[in-house]
Design a protein around this motif. Structure first.
Motif, short mmCIF file in Angstrom:
data_model
loop_
_atom_site.label_atom_id
_atom_site.label_comp_id
_atom_site.label_asym_id
_atom_site.label_seq_id
_atom_site.Cartn_x
_atom_site.Cartn_y
_atom_site.Cartn_z
N ILE A 150 0.87 -1.18 0.00
CA ILE A 150 0.00 0.00 0.00
C ILE A 150 0.90 1.22 0.00
O ILE A 150 1.84 1.31 0.79
CB ILE A 150 -0.93 0.02 1.22
CG1 ILE A 150 -1.91 -1.16 1.15
CG2 ILE A 150 -1.68 1.34 1.31
CD1 ILE A 150 -2.79 -1.30 2.36
N VAL A 151 0.62 2.17 -0.90
CA VAL A 151 1.36 3.42 -0.96
C VAL A 151 0.37 4.54 -0.70
O VAL A 151 -0.70 4.60 -1.31
CB VAL A 151 2.03 3.62 -2.34
CG1 VAL A 151 2.75 4.97 -2.41
CG2 VAL A 151 3.00 2.48 -2.64
N GLU A 152 0.74 5.42 0.23
CA GLU A 152 -0.06 6.60 0.53
C GLU A 152 0.75 7.85 0.22
O GLU A 152 1.97 7.87 0.43
CB GLU A 152 -0.47 6.64 2.00
CG GLU A 152 -1.49 5.61 2.36
CD GLU A 152 -1.97 5.76 3.79
OE1 GLU A 152 -1.42 6.58 4.55
OE2 GLU A 152 -2.92 5.04 4.15
N ASP A 153 0.07 8.87 -0.29
CA ASP A 153 0.67 10.17 -0.53
C ASP A 153 -0.05 11.16 0.39
O ASP A 153 -1.24 11.41 0.22
CB ASP A 153 0.52 10.57 -2.00
CG ASP A 153 1.20 11.89 -2.32
OD1 ASP A 153 1.89 12.46 -1.45
OD2 ASP A 153 1.03 12.37 -3.46
N GLU A 154 0.66 11.66 1.39
CA GLU A 154 0.10 12.57 2.39
C GLU A 154 -1.18 12.00 2.99
O GLU A 154 -2.18 12.69 3.14
CB GLU A 154 -0.13 13.96 1.80
CG GLU A 154 1.16 14.64 1.39
CD GLU A 154 1.01 16.10 1.09
OE1 GLU A 154 0.80 16.86 2.05
OE2 GLU A 154 1.10 16.46 -0.09
N GLY A 155 -1.15 10.71 3.31
CA GLY A 155 -2.27 10.06 3.98
C GLY A 155 -3.35 9.52 3.07
O GLY A 155 -4.25 8.82 3.52
N GLU A 156 -3.31 9.81 1.79
CA GLU A 156 -4.32 9.30 0.84
C GLU A 156 -3.74 8.12 0.07
O GLU A 156 -2.66 8.22 -0.52
CB GLU A 156 -4.73 10.40 -0.14
CG GLU A 156 -5.76 9.94 -1.14
CD GLU A 156 -6.14 11.05 -2.12
OE1 GLU A 156 -6.53 10.71 -3.24
OE2 GLU A 156 -6.06 12.23 -1.76
N GLN A 157 -4.48 7.00 0.06
CA GLN A 157 -3.99 5.82 -0.65
C GLN A 157 -3.97 6.07 -2.15
O GLN A 157 -4.97 6.45 -2.75
CB GLN A 157 -4.86 4.60 -0.34
CG GLN A 157 -4.34 3.34 -1.00
CD GLN A 157 -5.12 2.11 -0.61
OE1 GLN A 157 -5.50 1.97 0.54
NE2 GLN A 157 -5.34 1.23 -1.56
N VAL A 158 -2.80 5.84 -2.77
CA VAL A 158 -2.63 6.02 -4.21
C VAL A 158 -2.28 4.71 -4.91
O VAL A 158 -2.24 4.65 -6.13
CB VAL A 158 -1.58 7.10 -4.53
CG1 VAL A 158 -2.07 8.48 -4.08
CG2 VAL A 158 -0.24 6.77 -3.89
N TYR A 159 -2.02 3.65 -4.12
CA TYR A 159 -1.74 2.33 -4.67
C TYR A 159 -2.02 1.29 -3.59
O TYR A 159 -1.72 1.52 -2.43
CB TYR A 159 -0.28 2.20 -5.12
CG TYR A 159 0.06 0.82 -5.64
CD1 TYR A 159 -0.16 0.47 -6.95
CD2 TYR A 159 0.55 -0.15 -4.77
CE1 TYR A 159 0.12 -0.80 -7.42
CE2 TYR A 159 0.84 -1.44 -5.23
CZ TYR A 159 0.61 -1.76 -6.55
OH TYR A 159 0.88 -3.02 -7.00
N GLY A 160 -2.56 0.16 -4.00
CA GLY A 160 -2.77 -0.96 -3.09
C GLY A 160 -3.08 -2.22 -3.87
O GLY A 160 -4.11 -2.28 -4.54
#
Length: 145
Positions: free
Chosen positions: A54-64
């Motif tokens: 799981i990748v988050e950008d500033e707390g928002e999930q952008v990949y999973g």
């Protein structure tokens, strides 16, 4: 399959709170935008491993998504690079869940690779058997472009 980190963390919270084995929280650095140049998974075990990234950008999930990593070939680990990770600069947190089966989203091992204070970062997750043959992992970070 897109899973929110909140759903995953709720399911795995009990696991990490009852046992810290395999739950790693790497130190938090100052927030600064950086690029993720690579997320690589290496399997040194004799069994296929399924890894939820799981990748988050500033707390928002952008990949999973899950990535299946085949068993090692003798002494040589099998290697899979996670595809479709964001390529734009961001304030990224990368989470790994080593599940025994893809449908086992609770998994048994969690780790977080936090954001960076440089311009580019790569991550490698090494999955190795412990003394009992159970999969364990370590996260390695490389900095720079």
């Amino acid at each position: 399959m897109s899973l929110s980190r909140r759903e995953i963390l709720q399911l795995s919270g009990a696991i990490c709170s009852t046992s810290l084995a395999g739950c790693i929280d790497l130190s938090w650095s100052d927030e600064q935008e950086a690029r993720l140049t690579k997320v690589e998974l290496q399997n040194h075990t004799e069994y296929e491993q399924s890894v939820l990234v799981i990748v988050e950008d500033e707390g928002e999930q952008v990949y999973g998504d899950f990535t299946a990593v085949p068993p090692a070939d003798g002494d040589s680990p099998s290697v899979r690079e996670v595809e479709d990770i964001p390529d734009e600069p961001g304030v990224y947190d990368v989470y790994f869940n080593l599940a025994q089966r893809p449908e086992d989203i609770e998994g048994e091992f969690w780790a977080r690779a936090d954001n960076t204070d440089i311009t580019c970062r790569e991550y490698r997750l090494n999955i190795k058997p412990d003394d009992n043959g159970e999969p364990q992992f370590g996260i390695y970070r490389s900095d720079g472009c």
